[in-house]
Design an enzyme around this catalytic site. Structure first.
Site, short mmCIF file in Angstrom:
data_model
loop_
_atom_site.label_atom_id
_atom_site.label_comp_id
_atom_site.label_asym_id
_atom_site.label_seq_id
_atom_site.Cartn_x
_atom_site.Cartn_y
_atom_site.Cartn_z
N ASN A 23 27.02 76.31 65.43
CA ASN A 23 25.75 76.26 64.70
C ASN A 23 25.92 76.34 63.18
O ASN A 23 24.97 76.08 62.44
CB ASN A 23 24.82 77.38 65.19
N ARG A 93 19.07 68.42 69.53
CA ARG A 93 18.00 68.76 68.60
C ARG A 93 18.48 69.03 67.19
O ARG A 93 17.78 68.81 66.22
CB ARG A 93 17.26 70.00 69.10
N ASP A 317 20.58 83.86 71.29
CA ASP A 317 21.64 83.07 71.91
C ASP A 317 22.62 83.92 72.74
O ASP A 317 23.53 83.38 73.36
CB ASP A 317 22.41 82.27 70.85
#
Ligand code: EPZ
Length: 433
Positions: A23, A93, A317
């Protein structure tokens, strides 16, 4: 399609190194669109999402090369390509993070609107509002976000509030911060996301000549610069991968040493695990983002309350993974999900493994059971799948986790890492099971 077959009940022991953060790496790769010069990134994990981002950048006129083990070189050669096509965006996404960088550098971009997702609605209204406040004209056209800078070609600095109903937005903060880096004048983002991945992007922008201050706090100030240059950067270690392997050690009553562990970014998770009764010994914290720790667990585990929150709170997460552990604690635990109220796809699957769970709205009551029992399970998102793998490692008997492609999006060769620690886990063709 692949599946994992896990024969549970083995105590994990051994040593493991944490990979670069997915990320952080995704928006960092997108930031390479902000210069014509080469950008080199080290410690880029080898994941499906990273390959998708490379594909997207190529479609936006960027040469992306693998120049070494976990190293990528990116250089824009055709800035006229400004279409992020639905076919790529729908697979990931995080594609939305090309919006700010491409708009700032090229003056216009057309990015497919990301659709719904298995963990919730996940709107992008805050991203769009932030960019509009920088002067971008934005409209939707047949499922695409069409964004255009003012006629001067440059966005304009502004004061922007990025808070939403569930806190700030991580990728929204990245988008606005990147766009503001090349804008005219100063931008102040209030209620910015404080996640370590945002700090990583800010550090990269600064290495490329931007002037970003305050990343990691709720107020980020960006003095716009007219242009940016190439840079060489290293991706921070993945705090969610680290948390997952810490939990793998914990749930199997194991004894595991973890290198390259970003304990500085894992405060809330470590606090909760110590409350549960897991021993976490810091062996080396010369660099607290790359520490070495030992995780051990031998005694009965205590129940706790966990509430997911924006950083520095407990990360959403890691919610599915800690739920697997709490299934085996003595007594009642409660998990409340404050980021994605519907992110509970793993609950029904854990029930199939003998867990005792009661969901009420965005909370789950977890009544500890003596053991989990292996079963065929399936999940439809990355972290839910990780939670099921952890449950399988601790369960009696055989667990088959189907649709491993979700895991491959965020964990580099998870089965090899777990096998290295002594787990009995195998990747097989799902149709052959
Ligand atoms: C990032 O997603 C992560 N993805 C997610 O990790 C993570 O779960 C999430 O941050 C929260 O920590 C990447 O970094 C690639 P948000 P992001 O915008 O930035 C609402 C994983 O498993 N919201 O911070 O897309 C939103 O619905 C993934 O690795 C708005 O209301 O998440 C959510 O409730 C899954 N409007 C909350 O804010 C917006 O415009 C936080 O979302 C944007 C978000």
């Amino acid at each position: 399609m692949d599946a994992f077959v896990i024969h549970g009940g083995r105590r994990l022991r051994g040593r493991l190194r944490i990979n670069g953060s997915k990320n952080a790496a995704l928006p960092m790769m997108a930031a390479a669109l902000m210069t014509d010069e080469p950008v080199i990134m080290r410690d880029v994990p080898d994941l499906a999402d990273i390959r998708n981002m490379a594909k997207l950048l190529r479609s936006l006129g960027t040469v992306v090369e693998e120049t070494g083990d976990q190293q990528r070189k990116m250089q824009v050669t055709d800035p006229t390509q400004s279409l992020a096509h639905y076919d790529i965006v729908r697979t990931m996404r995080a594609s939305i993070c090309v919006l700010g960088p491409a708009l700032a550098k090229r003056g216009q971009v057309k990015v497919s609107m990301p659709g719904g997702c298995s963990i919730g609605d996940r709107p992008v209204d805050l991203h769009l509002r932030g960019l509009q406040e920088l002067g971008a004209k934005i409209h939707l056209d047949e499922g695409y976000i069409v964004a255009q800078a003012p006629s001067s070609g440059r966005l304009k600095g502004a004061k922007i509030f990025l808070g939403g109903p569930f806190g700030s937005t991580v990728l929204g903060t990245d988008n606005v911060m990147c766009a503001a880096a090349l804008a005219e004048g100063t931008t102040v983002i209030e209620s910015a996301a404080c996640e370590p991945e945002v700090v990583a992007v800010a550090n990269m922008l600064n290495a490329m000549g931007a002037k970003v201050h305050g990343a990691g706090t709720p107020r980020i100030t960006i003095e716009g610069v007219p242009s940016m240059h190439g840079a060489e950067v290293t991706v921070i270690p993945d705090r969610i991968e680290a948390g997952t392997y810490i939990l793998a050690g914990a749930i199997t009553n194991g004894d595991v040493v973890i290198d390259n562990c970003p304990i500085d970014a894992l405060g809330a998770a470590i606090d909760r695990l110590i409350q549960v009764g897991i021993e976490i010994e810091v062996l080396d914290e010369t660099d607290p983002m790359r520490a070495t720790i030992r995780v051990a667990s031998a005694r009965r585990l205590q129940p706790i309350q966990v509430t997911t929150q924006p950083h520095p709170g407990f990360p959403t997460d890691l919610q599915a993974q800690i739920m697997a552990l709490l299934c085996l604690c003595d007594g009642n635990s409660i998990i409340t999900e404050k980021i994605y109220p519907d992110r509970f796809l793993h609950v029904a699957e854990l029930l199939r493994m003998g867990a005792n769970l009661t969901r009420t709205g965005s909370s789950v009551l977890i009544t500890g059971v003596r053991e989990l029992i292996g079963a065929p399970v399936m999940a439809s998102d990355l972290r839910a799948s990780a939670g099921l793998v952890l449950a399988g490692l601790a369960a009696r008997g055989t667990t088959t986790v189907n649709r491993v492609y979700h895991l491959d999006r965020g964990y580099e060769k998870m089965e090899l890492s777990l096998r290295q620690l002594g787990a009995d886990i195998e990747r097989v063709d799902q149709d052959a099971v």
